[in-house]
Design a protein around this motif. Structure first.
Motif, short mmCIF file in Angstrom:
data_model
loop_
_atom_site.label_atom_id
_atom_site.label_comp_id
_atom_site.label_asym_id
_atom_site.label_seq_id
_atom_site.Cartn_x
_atom_site.Cartn_y
_atom_site.Cartn_z
N HIS A 99 -9.00 62.93 15.68
CA HIS A 99 -7.83 62.57 16.50
C HIS A 99 -6.93 63.79 16.67
CE1 HIS A 99 -7.99 58.05 16.57
NE2 HIS A 99 -8.83 58.27 15.57
N ASN A 100 -6.12 63.77 17.73
CA ASN A 100 -5.11 64.80 18.00
C ASN A 100 -5.71 66.20 18.08
OD1 ASN A 100 -3.37 62.62 17.68
ND2 ASN A 100 -2.75 63.21 15.61
N PHE A 101 -6.83 66.29 18.81
CA PHE A 101 -7.52 67.57 18.96
C PHE A 101 -6.60 68.64 19.54
CE2 PHE A 101 -11.57 64.92 19.77
CZ PHE A 101 -11.83 64.85 18.40
N HIS A 102 -6.95 69.89 19.29
CA HIS A 102 -6.32 71.07 19.89
C HIS A 102 -4.93 71.37 19.36
CE1 HIS A 102 -9.07 71.00 23.73
NE2 HIS A 102 -9.73 70.73 22.61
N GLY A 103 -4.62 70.91 18.16
CA GLY A 103 -3.30 71.22 17.63
C GLY A 103 -3.18 70.98 16.13
N ASP A 106 -3.09 72.08 7.49
CA ASP A 106 -1.92 72.38 6.67
C ASP A 106 -0.70 72.63 7.56
OD1 ASP A 106 -2.35 74.88 7.77
OD2 ASP A 106 -2.15 75.98 5.87
N GLY A 107 -0.83 72.26 8.85
CA GLY A 107 0.28 72.38 9.78
C GLY A 107 0.41 73.71 10.49
N THR A 108 -0.45 74.67 10.16
CA THR A 108 -0.34 75.99 10.78
C THR A 108 -1.49 76.31 11.72
OG1 THR A 108 -1.48 77.12 8.96
CG2 THR A 108 0.91 76.85 8.77
N THR A 109 -2.54 75.50 11.70
CA THR A 109 -3.71 75.72 12.56
C THR A 109 -4.19 74.37 13.08
OG1 THR A 109 -5.39 75.38 10.83
CG2 THR A 109 -4.42 77.58 10.99
N LEU A 110 -5.16 74.42 13.99
CA LEU A 110 -5.89 73.19 14.30
C LEU A 110 -6.88 72.94 13.17
CD1 LEU A 110 -8.71 74.57 15.16
CD2 LEU A 110 -7.85 74.44 17.48
N LEU A 111 -7.61 71.83 13.23
CA LEU A 111 -8.59 71.52 12.18
C LEU A 111 -9.99 71.95 12.59
CD1 LEU A 111 -9.23 70.22 9.45
CD2 LEU A 111 -9.46 68.02 10.64
N GLY A 112 -10.36 71.66 13.84
CA GLY A 112 -11.71 72.02 14.30
C GLY A 112 -12.68 70.85 14.25
N ALA A 113 -12.16 69.63 14.08
CA ALA A 113 -13.05 68.46 14.14
C ALA A 113 -13.69 68.36 15.51
CB ALA A 113 -12.26 67.18 13.82
N ASP A 114 -13.05 68.94 16.50
CA ASP A 114 -13.59 69.07 17.85
C ASP A 114 -14.22 70.47 17.95
OD1 ASP A 114 -14.12 69.04 20.55
OD2 ASP A 114 -12.03 69.15 21.18
N GLY A 163 -16.79 62.75 20.94
CA GLY A 163 -15.68 61.86 21.27
C GLY A 163 -14.65 61.84 20.15
N SER A 164 -13.69 60.95 20.28
CA SER A 164 -12.60 60.87 19.32
C SER A 164 -12.76 59.65 18.42
CB SER A 164 -11.26 60.85 20.06
OG SER A 164 -10.17 60.82 19.17
N GLN A 165 -11.96 58.65 18.63
CA GLN A 165 -11.87 57.48 17.75
C GLN A 165 -13.21 56.82 17.49
OE1 GLN A 165 -9.02 54.63 19.17
NE2 GLN A 165 -9.76 52.99 17.86
#
Length: 425
Positions: A381-385, A133-141, A199-201
């Motif tokens: 994608h776009n981990f850590h943010g 939601d733009g205020t946290t990371l997601l945690g997919a990593d 991994g990512s992609q």
């Protein structure tokens, strides 16, 4: 699809941020919240020998359903999230049938996930995305990896007609602060080899990674009233600045790619009397990696020599600690484990993207502890943010790859064209 979405969201909404400044394992008590949930879930889906130790390392077994000898393989993911960006109060957003346009993550703060900046978004037009939601990371990593492993094990349990050997599952804490494999009991795990789902992609398959070190550089100074400082004051902040400027230009994360190494200045604090600089050193080449560490010492020595007479002792103190090494050295002798993963991807219509990791995984350290461990995509994608996202279809494909690897491993010669020497336990 909804099942995998629900499972993933149930994981990412639990805060598991790790803390590099902590000396405990796990580094934060809140990691236990998800760890304990995973233990109960493993038991609920029918996994056997489910264990969690006093450091929150989780292991479980899916027994073989074939009568012939088959190598024991493993799948590993970590449940902590990076301290680089907050993972508290994650509020995932579901974007069905993504239209290829800007995604407004947060109206109030005007935070937009745009394909004009993040071009990979266009690879997933028409798919279902999960964003922040733009205020946290997601945690997919790497909660995407955990979701995929858990879902794949559940699928194999519910579909016993799919033949496979013994499979071990491992979930670890503190990977994001470089400690994920520190207390991983390879002997207890008992696998011949494993794969990290980190991994990512979609399609990524990696068995090369950076050699990595961290450096802490302390700069000393002398504080004197600025009106009377001529020839007396030594400003440690300015010395730190000189040190940074002495690093090679263009060898930073934002200016390198592929096999190119870098120096990354990631933290600087201080005042006139003392400043502390933290940086990381990365290179795929062991020789270049050693040269980079030597350069840090060389710059420090040059500054010390310059201030030797005025300061009377070393004004710069450099502490360098190796973190992990390139797994290639340990994986290449058993390259067939990569070939199996590559074949599995092709058989489920995923194009393998074999490339070096510009980072590290638990698999790097595990490979050096005797458990060869290539890395497979988890899909995010776009981990850590705050711009992190994951396509649900990528997670589904990762599940299919895990299942296919399990199936191939039970076949003669692992389903590969040429016979391979296989080690069994």
């Amino acid at each position: 699809m909804q099942h995998i979405i629900d499972r993933f969201i149930s994981y990412v909404t639990i805060d598991t941020e790790s803390d590099a400044n902590s000396e405990t394992t796990p580094s934060t008590a809140k990691q236990w919240d998800l760890a304990n949930k995973l233990v109960e879930e493993l038991k609920a889906i029918g996994m056997q020998d489910v264990t969690i130790d006093d450091k929150s390392y989780i292991m479980a077994t899916l027994p073989s359903n074939v009568v012939h000898e088959v190598p024991t393989i493993g799948f590993v993911s970590h449940f902590d999230t990076t301290p680089d960006f907050t993972g508290a109060n994650v509020k995932p957003q579901i974007i069905p049938n993504y239209d290829g346009k800007d995604i407004i993550l947060n109206v109030e703060q005007n935070i937009i996930l745009s394909p004009s900046y993040f071009k990979d978004l266009l690879l997933y037009k028409g798919q279902t995305l999960i964003t922040t939601d733009g205020t946290t990371l997601l945690g997919a990593d790497d909660k995407a990896g955990i979701t995929e492993i858990m879902t794949a094990m559940e699928f194999l349990i519910n579909n016993p007609e799919i033949k496979h050997g013994k499979i071990r599952v491992g979930f670890t804490p503190d990977e994001e602060i470089g400690r994920g494999a520190h207390h991983f009991d390879v002997e207890k795990f008992g696998a011949d080899w494993a794969y990290t789902m980190d991994g990512s992609q979609v399609g990524e398959l990696e068995y090369e990674n950076f050699n990595a070190a961290g450096a802490k550089i302390t700069f000393k100074g002398k504080s004197v009233h600025p009106g009377y400082a001529k020839g007396k004051m030594i400003n440690s902040i300015l010395i730190a600045n000189d040190f940074i400027n002495a690093l090679p230009k263009g060898e930073t994360p934002q200016e390198t790619r592929g096999y190119e190494g870098f120096f990354h200045v990631n933290h600087l604090t201080g005042g006139i009397e003392e400043s502390v600089l933290e940086l990381i050193i990365r290179d795929h080449s062991k020789k270049k990696f050693e040269k980079r560490k030597e350069l840090i010492e060389k710059i420090a020595n040059k500054i010390n020599k310059k201030f030797a007479k005025q300061f009377g002792e070393d004004i710069v103190v450099a502490e360098i600690n190796d973190q992990y090494y390139n797994m290639k050295e340990k994986v290449v002798p058993v390259k067939y484990i990569v070939d199996i993963a590559e074949k599995a991807m092709k058989e489920v219509n995923v194009k393998p993207l074999i490339k070096p990791i510009r980072g590290g995984t638990d698999g790097c350290q595990l490979s050096y502890k005797g458990l060869p461990c290539p890395n497979i995509f988890a899909g995010g994608h776009n981990f850590h943010g705050k711009y992190e996202y994951v396509p649900v279809e990528s997670m589904q494909k990762a599940v299919e790859v895990i299942v296919k690897i399990a199936e191939l491993t039970s076949m003669p010669n692992f389903g590969l064209e040429q016979p391979k020497t296989k080690k069994t336990k």
